[in-house]
Design an enzyme around this catalytic site. Structure first.
Site, PDB file in Angstrom:
ATOM      1  N   HIS A 161      -9.908   4.474 -13.434  1.00  0.00           N
ATOM      2  CA  HIS A 161      -8.883   4.742 -14.074  1.00  0.00           C
ATOM      3  C   HIS A 161      -7.636   5.131 -13.241  1.00  0.00           C
ATOM      4  O   HIS A 161      -6.841   5.768 -13.587  1.00  0.00           O
ATOM      5  CB  HIS A 161      -8.758   5.702 -15.416  1.00  0.00           C
ATOM      6  N   SER A 282      13.866  -2.890   5.132  1.00  0.00           N
ATOM      7  CA  SER A 282      14.964  -2.897   4.434  1.00  0.00           C
ATOM      8  C   SER A 282      16.395  -3.499   5.184  1.00  0.00           C
ATOM      9  O   SER A 282      16.742  -2.881   6.288  1.00  0.00           O
ATOM     10  CB  SER A 282      15.025  -1.728   3.409  1.00  0.00           C
ATOM     11  N   LYS A 288      12.703   2.538   5.337  1.00  0.00           N
ATOM     12  CA  LYS A 288      11.831   1.699   4.808  1.00  0.00           C
ATOM     13  C   LYS A 288      11.065   0.984   5.904  1.00  0.00           C
ATOM     14  O   LYS A 288      11.401   0.252   6.788  1.00  0.00           O
ATOM     15  CB  LYS A 288      12.413   0.640   3.896  1.00  0.00           C
ATOM     16  N   GLU A 295       2.115  -7.607  -0.504  1.00  0.00           N
ATOM     17  CA  GLU A 295       2.668  -7.787  -1.857  1.00  0.00           C
ATOM     18  C   GLU A 295       2.768  -9.550  -1.796  1.00  0.00           C
ATOM     19  O   GLU A 295       2.428 -10.141  -3.020  1.00  0.00           O
ATOM     20  CB  GLU A 295       4.031  -7.471  -1.662  1.00  0.00           C
TER      21      GLU A 295
END
Ligand code: ARG
Length: 466
Positions: A161, A282, A288, A295
């Site tokens: 979980h 970024s 970043k 992804e």
């Protein structure tokens, strides 16, 4: 108006030219030109068989084989001019052959149709690409094993979980993905074995009046079997659907790992740092470093699943035998195979270049009361019924939590208060490595098991180094 139809396989019956838009949606050359290697290989095998059977003369066959060789050379050198008016790869090859060798080119299409031809080409393409895929899966498995071996002693929280559950070895976690890849490779091998059936010789749908010998063509092209039913041979795309399912599941597995890399590389987890080569920055936030490769692997799973659904949907309403709808089989297959190959080839080096923060893993494994099960097992081993032991361990967690400590930081007196069977040796049990190493049950996370699994994986994945 469409281009002038300089070479049409079916012009005889038609008085009017093809509508320009019709020509555009009819043409598959934009994507099926990728089949040129397979198309030429299959045509050579067909021509050679026709000559062996005395259907065409050996002089014609010689001219055809030599001509096909030249067409192949031209395409490889980028010399073929692709035209919408020539519909597909089969027409292009035949038209060019005609230009090169003249009349004998017209005999190549004896006893075959584009229906059995395209099915043959696609099967060959899937068999070729399947081998590449298997190799990419091996490299991916090797990367996982290398990473596991590099951090063979690292302990991390195992989750259920997405809540910290019990400590496990990082290597055990990586080996779980190696297992998925073994199954993926098994599925791939199964699906390639079923794809290895020659459809050439079914002709348009009903077979042919010529005395052909498909078995020898199969042997020539490396197919294990030949078709049994001509209608099935030209309309069956099970092999493509199975291939797409196999690809979708490989990509699903990659996506789960990608998701973990995204989570783990966040500041919240801080378990890993991805190398710059597989990250991006970024344009506005200078601090970043984004896990874009992971992804994208996760994101591309959508299109691979879409490819599978797309083919199944094309197939579901088709009457026997060949229907032009089947031309829509190729783009999903090419797209999914290309995507999965790329993703495997990105995932492998990304894993080899990941920095694993063993200290963060250990810290996380120490927090979150991952040793609560150990305490319950400890009590149960001393005769306390497990249900009761669970209750007592739960109270220990409550006490520790309310005083901002871990279970290992409670005093023996506090433990004695909870249950008198608890002795000093409880503190050994509460250590995460102890928790890991006691899980010697088959397939459990104990170092002993994991070392054996790593050794086994090494043997299977690097057989030559035996
Ligand atoms: N381009 C076609 C396809 O991909 C080749 C077969 C065409 N057959 C036909 N009868 N029009 O399916």
């Amino acid at each position: 108006m469409a281009d002038k139809p300089e070479y049409k396989l079916w012009g005889g019956r038609f008085a009017e030219p093809t509508d320009a838009l019709m020509q555009r949606i009819n043409a598959s050359i934009g994507f099926d030109r990728r089949l040129w290697v397979q198309d030429i290989r299959a045509s050579k095998a067909h021509a050679a068989m026709l000559a062996r059977q005395g259907v065409i003369s050996s002089e014609d066959a010689k001219a055809i084989l030599e001509g096909l060789r030249r067409v192949g050379e031209e395409i490889a050198a980028g010399g073929m001019e692709w035209r919408e008016s020539l519909e597909d790869i089969h027409t292009h090859v035949e038209a060019r052959l005609k230009e090169l060798i003249g009349e004998p080119a017209g005999r190549l299409h004896t006893a075959r149709s584009r229906n059995d031809q395209v099915a043959t080409d696609l099967r060959l393409w899937i068999l070729d690409t399947g081998r590449e895929l298997d190799q990419a899966l091996v490299e991916y498995q090797r990367a996982l094993v290398n990473l596991a071996e590099r951090h063979r002693a690292a302990i991390m929280p195992g989750y259920t979980h997405l809540q910290r559950a019990q400590p496990v070895l990082f290597a055990h976690h990586m080996l779980a993905y190696v297992e998925m890849a073994w199954r993926d490779r098994g599925r791939l091998a199964d699906c390639l074995a079923r794809a290895s059936v020659l459809p050439l010789g079914a002709a348009a749908l009903a077979g042919t009046t010529f005395d052909i010998d498909p078995a020898s063509v199969a042997a020539d092209l490396g197919f294990k079997n030949i078709f049994a039913n001509s209608l099935d041979a030209v309309s069956d795309r099970d092999f493509a659907a199975e291939f797409l399912f196999t690809l979708a599941l490989i990509q699903t597995h990659l996506s789960r790992l990608a998701e973990e890399l995204v989570l783990w590389s966040s500041q919240e987890f801080g378990f890993v740092a991805l190398s710059d080569a597989f990250s991006t920055g970024s344009s506005i936030m200078p601090q970043k470093k984004n896990p874009d490769a992971a992804e994208l692997i996760r994101g591309k799973t959508g299109r691979v699943m879409g490819d599978l659904v797309s083919l199944l949907t094309v197939l579901k309403g088709l009457p026997l035998a060949y229907n032009k709808d089947l031309q829509e089989d190729k783009e999903p297959v090419f797209d999914a195979a290309g995507t999965v190959l790329d993703c495997l080839r990105v995932m492998a080096p990304m894993l080899l270049n990941v920095t694993v923060r063993e200290d963060s893993l250990r810290r996380a494994a120490q927090g979150g009361f991952l040793n609560a099960t150990e305490l319950a097992d400890y009590l149960a081993a001393r005769g306390v019924p497990f249900r009761q032991a669970h209750e007592i361990a739960g109270r220990a967690v409550r006490l520790a939590e309310s005083t901002g400590r871990g279970l290992e930081q409670l005093g023996l007196d506090e433990y004695k208060n909870l249950d008198s069977v608890i002795e000093q040796d409880v503190f050994e049990v509460l250590d995460p490595s102890h928790a890991v190493n006691r899980r010697v049950s088959p397939g459990g996370t104990a170092s002993r098991n994991v070392e054996a699994a790593l050794m086994e994986a090494r043997k299977r994945l690097w057989p030559e180094s035996d």
